[in-house]
Scaffold this active site. Sequence first.
Site, PDB file in Angstrom:
ATOM      1  N   ARG A  57       0.802  -1.227   0.000  1.00 57.43           N
ATOM      2  CA  ARG A  57       0.000   0.000   0.000  1.00 57.43           C
ATOM      3  C   ARG A  57       0.837   1.279   0.000  1.00 57.43           C
ATOM      4  O   ARG A  57       0.602   2.188  -0.803  1.00 57.43           O
ATOM      5  CB  ARG A  57      -0.926   0.042   1.238  1.00 57.43           C
ATOM      6  CG  ARG A  57      -2.207  -0.695   1.080  1.00 57.43           C
ATOM      7  CD  ARG A  57      -2.585  -1.353   2.387  1.00 57.43           C
ATOM      8  NE  ARG A  57      -1.621  -2.402   2.672  1.00 57.43           N
ATOM      9  CZ  ARG A  57      -1.721  -3.645   2.206  1.00 57.43           C
ATOM     10  NH1 ARG A  57      -2.763  -3.988   1.512  1.00 57.43           N
ATOM     11  NH2 ARG A  57      -0.781  -4.555   2.447  1.00 57.43           N
ATOM     12  N   LYS A  86      25.152  -3.813   0.195  1.00 53.39           N
ATOM     13  CA  LYS A  86      26.628  -3.840   0.267  1.00 53.39           C
ATOM     14  C   LYS A  86      27.133  -3.133   1.513  1.00 53.39           C
ATOM     15  O   LYS A  86      28.335  -2.933   1.680  1.00 53.39           O
ATOM     16  CB  LYS A  86      27.219  -3.136  -0.963  1.00 53.39           C
ATOM     17  CG  LYS A  86      26.802  -3.726  -2.289  1.00 53.39           C
ATOM     18  CD  LYS A  86      27.423  -2.888  -3.415  1.00 53.39           C
ATOM     19  CE  LYS A  86      26.661  -3.027  -4.710  1.00 53.39           C
ATOM     20  NZ  LYS A  86      26.994  -1.958  -5.663  1.00 53.39           N
ATOM     21  N   HIS A 135       4.735   5.771  11.508  1.00 47.72           N
ATOM     22  CA  HIS A 135       4.266   5.658  10.122  1.00 47.72           C
ATOM     23  C   HIS A 135       3.295   6.830   9.911  1.00 47.72           C
ATOM     24  O   HIS A 135       2.082   6.659   9.843  1.00 47.72           O
ATOM     25  CB  HIS A 135       3.567   4.308   9.939  1.00 47.72           C
ATOM     26  CG  HIS A 135       3.306   3.904   8.521  1.00 47.72           C
ATOM     27  ND1 HIS A 135       3.477   4.760   7.445  1.00 47.72           N
ATOM     28  CD2 HIS A 135       2.866   2.725   7.991  1.00 47.72           C
ATOM     29  CE1 HIS A 135       3.162   4.113   6.328  1.00 47.72           C
ATOM     30  NE2 HIS A 135       2.787   2.885   6.642  1.00 47.72           N
TER      31      HIS A 135
HETATM   32  N1   CP Z   1      -0.393  -0.047   5.761  1.00 47.26           N
HETATM   33  C1   CP Z   1       0.833  -0.290   5.239  1.00 47.26           C
HETATM   34  O1   CP Z   1       1.837   0.336   5.601  1.00 47.26           O
HETATM   35  O2   CP Z   1       0.822  -1.261   4.283  1.00 47.26           O
HETATM   36  P1   CP Z   1       2.114  -1.744   3.463  1.00 47.26           P
HETATM   37  O3   CP Z   1       3.057  -2.379   4.456  1.00 47.26           O
HETATM   38  O4   CP Z   1       1.582  -2.711   2.441  1.00 47.26           O
HETATM   39  O5   CP Z   1       2.735  -0.523   2.858  1.00 47.26           O
END
Ligand code: CP
Length: 308
Positions: A57, A86, A135
Site C-alpha cells: 500500500r 553492500k 508511520h
Molecule cells: N499499511 C501499510 O503500511 O501497508 P504496506 O506495508 O503494504 O505498505
Amino acid sequence: MGFEGRDILSTEDFTKDEILEIMEVSARMEELARTKGVSNLLSDKIVAVIFLEPSTRTRLSFETAIRRLGAGCITVADAKTSSAAKGETLADTARTIEGYVDCIIVRQPMIGGAKLMADAVSVPVINGGDGPGQHPTQALLDLYTIKKETGRLEQLKVAMVGDLKYGRTVHSLSYALAPFLPERYIFCAPDALQMPKNIVADMKAKGITCQQTSGLEDALEADILYMTRIQRERFDNPADYEKLKGSYILTREILEKGNKEITVMHPLPRVDEISTDVDDLPNAAYFRQAHNGVFLRMALLAMIMGRA
Ligand code: CP
C-alpha cells in the site's frame, strides 16, 4: 511552521490546525484525482521512493500519487537490489539520492532512520515507516478516513487492537488524534504487546483517558475499531510469535455484539485478525482506507513542494 520543504517524520510534529489543513488539501486532491485523473502540478519534480522493507500500500499509493501529480518517480522496491545490501549507510544513500530528486520517501527497519536521512540532506524526507517507530502518512490517511466515515475527528472512542508494542501505525495514530481530544483510547493487546509506557504516559498527560485491556469485548463499544496484525517480522524468537499469533480474530458474529455504528479499520495487510465475513458489512472501512492513501499522499507531496 509552513509545509514547503518540510520533512514528514512523526505525527508528534503536527499541530491540530496543520492536520486540518492536510485534511482539506487531501479532499481537494481527491476531487482533482477523480475529475482530472492526472494533473501537471508537479510535472517538473522527481521523487525517490526507497523501500528497504516490504510494502504494497504505502509504496504503490505513493507511486500512484506521484504519477497523478505528473511528477517523475525513481524506486527501490527491494533492499537486496540497492547498495544497502553492500553495507552503504542510510546517510550516504540519502546524500547520493538528493542529487537526483526533489523529495525522498523511505521505509527502512531502524527507529529514527528516516530522521537520520533527513538530517543528512536538504531535500524533504518522508518517513514511510521506520521499523516499530512511526508511520505518519498512514496515521494521516487514517484521520482522513475517520473524517469521511464518521463526519468528525473530535471526541471519539477509539479502540486499537493487536500488536500495540511494535505497531508503528498505532503509535502514529495515537499522536495524530490526540489534538482532537478523543473521549477515550482503548488499548487492547496481549500483555506482552501492550502500548509502550511512554506513549500511554504522553496520552494521559494530554488529558486523554486510556483504558488498557486484553479483552476484545472491551473494544466493541468504540466508535472506531482499529485492528492490527501481530507482526511476525518484529519477533526475535519465532516461538514468542507462535504463542501470540491469532490472539484476536474479529468475526461478523463478534461484531454484531458491539456498537452497531462502529467503523472497522485496519492499516493492512491482514493475516487472520479480521474474518473475511466482515468485509461486506458497511462498517468495514479498511479497503476504502487503503484507497484514501493516494489522496492524502498527493496532498503531502504537493504541500511540501509548495504547490498546494
Ligand atoms: N499499511 C501499510 O503500511 O501497508 P504496506 O506495508 O503494504 O505498505
